[in-house]
Design a protein around this motif. Sequence first.
Motif, PDB file in Angstrom:
ATOM      1  N   LYS A   1     -12.025  14.111  -5.649  1.00 59.44           N
ATOM      2  CA  LYS A   1     -12.179  14.418  -7.064  1.00 59.44           C
ATOM      3  C   LYS A   1     -13.486  15.197  -7.254  1.00 59.44           C
ATOM      4  O   LYS A   1     -14.464  14.857  -6.595  1.00 59.44           O
ATOM      5  CB  LYS A   1     -12.232  13.122  -7.895  1.00 59.44           C
ATOM      6  N   PRO A   2     -13.541  16.245  -8.081  1.00 62.15           N
ATOM      7  CA  PRO A   2     -12.624  16.588  -9.180  1.00 62.15           C
ATOM      8  C   PRO A   2     -11.412  17.420  -8.802  1.00 62.15           C
ATOM      9  O   PRO A   2     -10.698  17.880  -9.688  1.00 62.15           O
ATOM     10  CB  PRO A   2     -13.531  17.369 -10.123  1.00 62.15           C
ATOM     11  N   ASP A   3     -11.183  17.663  -7.515  1.00 61.98           N
ATOM     12  CA  ASP A   3      -9.933  18.316  -7.126  1.00 61.98           C
ATOM     13  C   ASP A   3      -8.761  17.413  -7.509  1.00 61.98           C
ATOM     14  O   ASP A   3      -8.856  16.182  -7.382  1.00 61.98           O
ATOM     15  CB  ASP A   3      -9.931  18.554  -5.611  1.00 61.98           C
ATOM     16  N   PRO A   4      -7.647  17.973  -7.959  1.00 62.33           N
ATOM     17  CA  PRO A   4      -6.508  17.125  -8.354  1.00 62.33           C
ATOM     18  C   PRO A   4      -5.747  16.510  -7.190  1.00 62.33           C
ATOM     19  O   PRO A   4      -4.963  15.573  -7.396  1.00 62.33           O
ATOM     20  CB  PRO A   4      -5.603  18.102  -9.125  1.00 62.33           C
ATOM     21  N   LEU A   5      -5.966  17.005  -5.966  1.00 66.07           N
ATOM     22  CA  LEU A   5      -5.176  16.532  -4.829  1.00 66.07           C
ATOM     23  C   LEU A   5      -5.163  15.012  -4.672  1.00 66.07           C
ATOM     24  O   LEU A   5      -4.085  14.425  -4.485  1.00 66.07           O
ATOM     25  CB  LEU A   5      -5.662  17.189  -3.536  1.00 66.07           C
ATOM     26  N   PRO A   6      -6.325  14.314  -4.743  1.00 62.82           N
ATOM     27  CA  PRO A   6      -6.271  12.853  -4.573  1.00 62.82           C
ATOM     28  C   PRO A   6      -5.402  12.150  -5.618  1.00 62.82           C
ATOM     29  O   PRO A   6      -4.707  11.175  -5.291  1.00 62.82           O
ATOM     30  CB  PRO A   6      -7.742  12.438  -4.702  1.00 62.82           C
ATOM     31  N   LEU A   7      -5.408  12.636  -6.851  1.00 60.40           N
ATOM     32  CA  LEU A   7      -4.565  12.018  -7.884  1.00 60.40           C
ATOM     33  C   LEU A   7      -3.095  12.287  -7.606  1.00 60.40           C
ATOM     34  O   LEU A   7      -2.258  11.387  -7.740  1.00 60.40           O
ATOM     35  CB  LEU A   7      -4.941  12.526  -9.278  1.00 60.40           C
ATOM     36  N   LEU A   8      -2.772  13.512  -7.216  1.00 65.92           N
ATOM     37  CA  LEU A   8      -1.377  13.845  -6.926  1.00 65.92           C
ATOM     38  C   LEU A   8      -0.857  13.031  -5.739  1.00 65.92           C
ATOM     39  O   LEU A   8       0.276  12.529  -5.764  1.00 65.92           O
ATOM     40  CB  LEU A   8      -1.246  15.338  -6.652  1.00 65.92           C
ATOM     41  N   LYS A   9      -1.696  12.869  -4.717  1.00 70.14           N
ATOM     42  CA  LYS A   9      -1.297  12.083  -3.548  1.00 70.14           C
ATOM     43  C   LYS A   9      -1.161  10.597  -3.893  1.00 70.14           C
ATOM     44  O   LYS A   9      -0.287   9.900  -3.364  1.00 70.14           O
ATOM     45  CB  LYS A   9      -2.314  12.271  -2.418  1.00 70.14           C
ATOM     46  N   THR A  10      -2.027  10.115  -4.792  1.00 66.43           N
ATOM     47  CA  THR A  10      -1.936   8.711  -5.201  1.00 66.43           C
ATOM     48  C   THR A  10      -0.674   8.476  -6.018  1.00 66.43           C
ATOM     49  O   THR A  10       0.012   7.461  -5.832  1.00 66.43           O
ATOM     50  CB  THR A  10      -3.188   8.311  -5.996  1.00 66.43           C
ATOM     51  N   CYS A  11      -0.348   9.394  -6.911  1.00 66.50           N
ATOM     52  CA  CYS A  11       0.914   9.286  -7.662  1.00 66.50           C
ATOM     53  C   CYS A  11       2.100   9.286  -6.705  1.00 66.50           C
ATOM     54  O   CYS A  11       3.060   8.515  -6.878  1.00 66.50           O
ATOM     55  CB  CYS A  11       1.046  10.446  -8.649  1.00 66.50           C
ATOM     56  N   GLU A  12       2.023  10.132  -5.706  1.00 63.79           N
ATOM     57  CA  GLU A  12       3.096  10.190  -4.711  1.00 63.79           C
ATOM     58  C   GLU A  12       3.240   8.852  -3.985  1.00 63.79           C
ATOM     59  O   GLU A  12       4.361   8.359  -3.766  1.00 63.79           O
ATOM     60  CB  GLU A  12       2.785  11.317  -3.721  1.00 63.79           C
ATOM     61  N   ALA A  13       2.107   8.257  -3.620  1.00 66.08           N
ATOM     62  CA  ALA A  13       2.145   6.962  -2.927  1.00 66.08           C
ATOM     63  C   ALA A  13       2.710   5.863  -3.816  1.00 66.08           C
ATOM     64  O   ALA A  13       3.388   4.944  -3.336  1.00 66.08           O
ATOM     65  CB  ALA A  13       0.741   6.589  -2.454  1.00 66.08           C
ATOM     66  N   LEU A  14       2.433   5.942  -5.116  1.00 69.18           N
ATOM     67  CA  LEU A  14       2.949   4.955  -6.066  1.00 69.18           C
ATOM     68  C   LEU A  14       4.395   5.238  -6.463  1.00 69.18           C
ATOM     69  O   LEU A  14       5.071   4.366  -7.006  1.00 69.18           O
ATOM     70  CB  LEU A  14       2.083   4.939  -7.331  1.00 69.18           C
ATOM     71  N   GLY A  15       4.829   6.466  -6.234  1.00 70.29           N
ATOM     72  CA  GLY A  15       6.171   6.856  -6.650  1.00 70.29           C
ATOM     73  C   GLY A  15       6.277   7.082  -8.143  1.00 70.29           C
ATOM     74  O   GLY A  15       7.333   6.853  -8.734  1.00 70.29           O
ATOM     75  N   THR A  16       5.188   7.541  -8.771  1.00 66.87           N
ATOM     76  CA  THR A  16       5.174   7.753 -10.214  1.00 66.87           C
ATOM     77  C   THR A  16       4.845   9.210 -10.532  1.00 66.87           C
ATOM     78  O   THR A  16       4.168   9.891  -9.768  1.00 66.87           O
ATOM     79  CB  THR A  16       4.144   6.852 -10.907  1.00 66.87           C
ATOM     80  N   ALA A  17       5.304   9.660 -11.691  1.00 67.59           N
ATOM     81  CA  ALA A  17       5.015  11.014 -12.144  1.00 67.59           C
ATOM     82  C   ALA A  17       3.591  11.058 -12.709  1.00 67.59           C
ATOM     83  O   ALA A  17       3.169  10.130 -13.392  1.00 67.59           O
ATOM     84  CB  ALA A  17       6.011  11.433 -13.213  1.00 67.59           C
TER      85      ALA A  17
END
Length: 233
Positions: free
Chosen positions: A165-181
């Motif tokens: 962070k502040p790059d969006p990649l960690p949030l996108l990868k975390t959403c992917e791991a949670l299976g949420t949009a």
Amino acid sequence: MNSIRSDQSRFDAAIVDLDGTMVDTLGDFAEALNRMLRDLGLPQVPPAAIERMVGKGSEHLIHSALVHVMTPAGAADAAGVQASAQALFERAWERYQHHYLAINGQYSAVYPGVVEGLQALRARGLRLACLTNKPTSFAKPLLAAKGLEGFFEQVFGGDAFERKKPDPLPLLKTCEALGTAPSRTLMVGDSSNDARAARAAGCPVVLVTYGYNHGEPVRGVDADGFVDSLVDL
């Protein structure tokens, strides 16, 4: 905060930052950094200065502390100081890891309302992940020491992905791991780093008012809401 609070059915999950959001870790940072600086024969750095350096990962914190103590008053050779700090970095990083792992959690405290706030989010059926720029090897023991690890399905540190962070990649990868949009995943943090990452990832974002925002007023950050305590969520 009213729009977020009144329509929590729009969320499936929440991603929660660690330092400055759930745990006041400034004391840990100060103790580990100053032990590191003593090992290097360098002056100490005050907690007030350290607070402005927190939030961009341990590498940035260490480099910033080295530059701070190696810069003479009125010095103009910024490039020379940066080079000297970089030359010391590997040794400083080794000493910092040694000391931080030894004292992790001993000089920190969970903010009021955090446990109750996490309990309330879980009670509403939200899946929770902790996402921090702190190294994973520091983050997981700290959560365990403070009795918070059981709230989270996933814990990702600043070394978990290619960028922090502040790059969006960690949030996108975390959403992917949670299976949420992302649009249904609330980011809860304390700084512009969290807000910028959330905006770029497409996540709604709420910031706490008491954390570390690089010495800047947090209410000046572009966010969807602000809370004085996680229990307000």
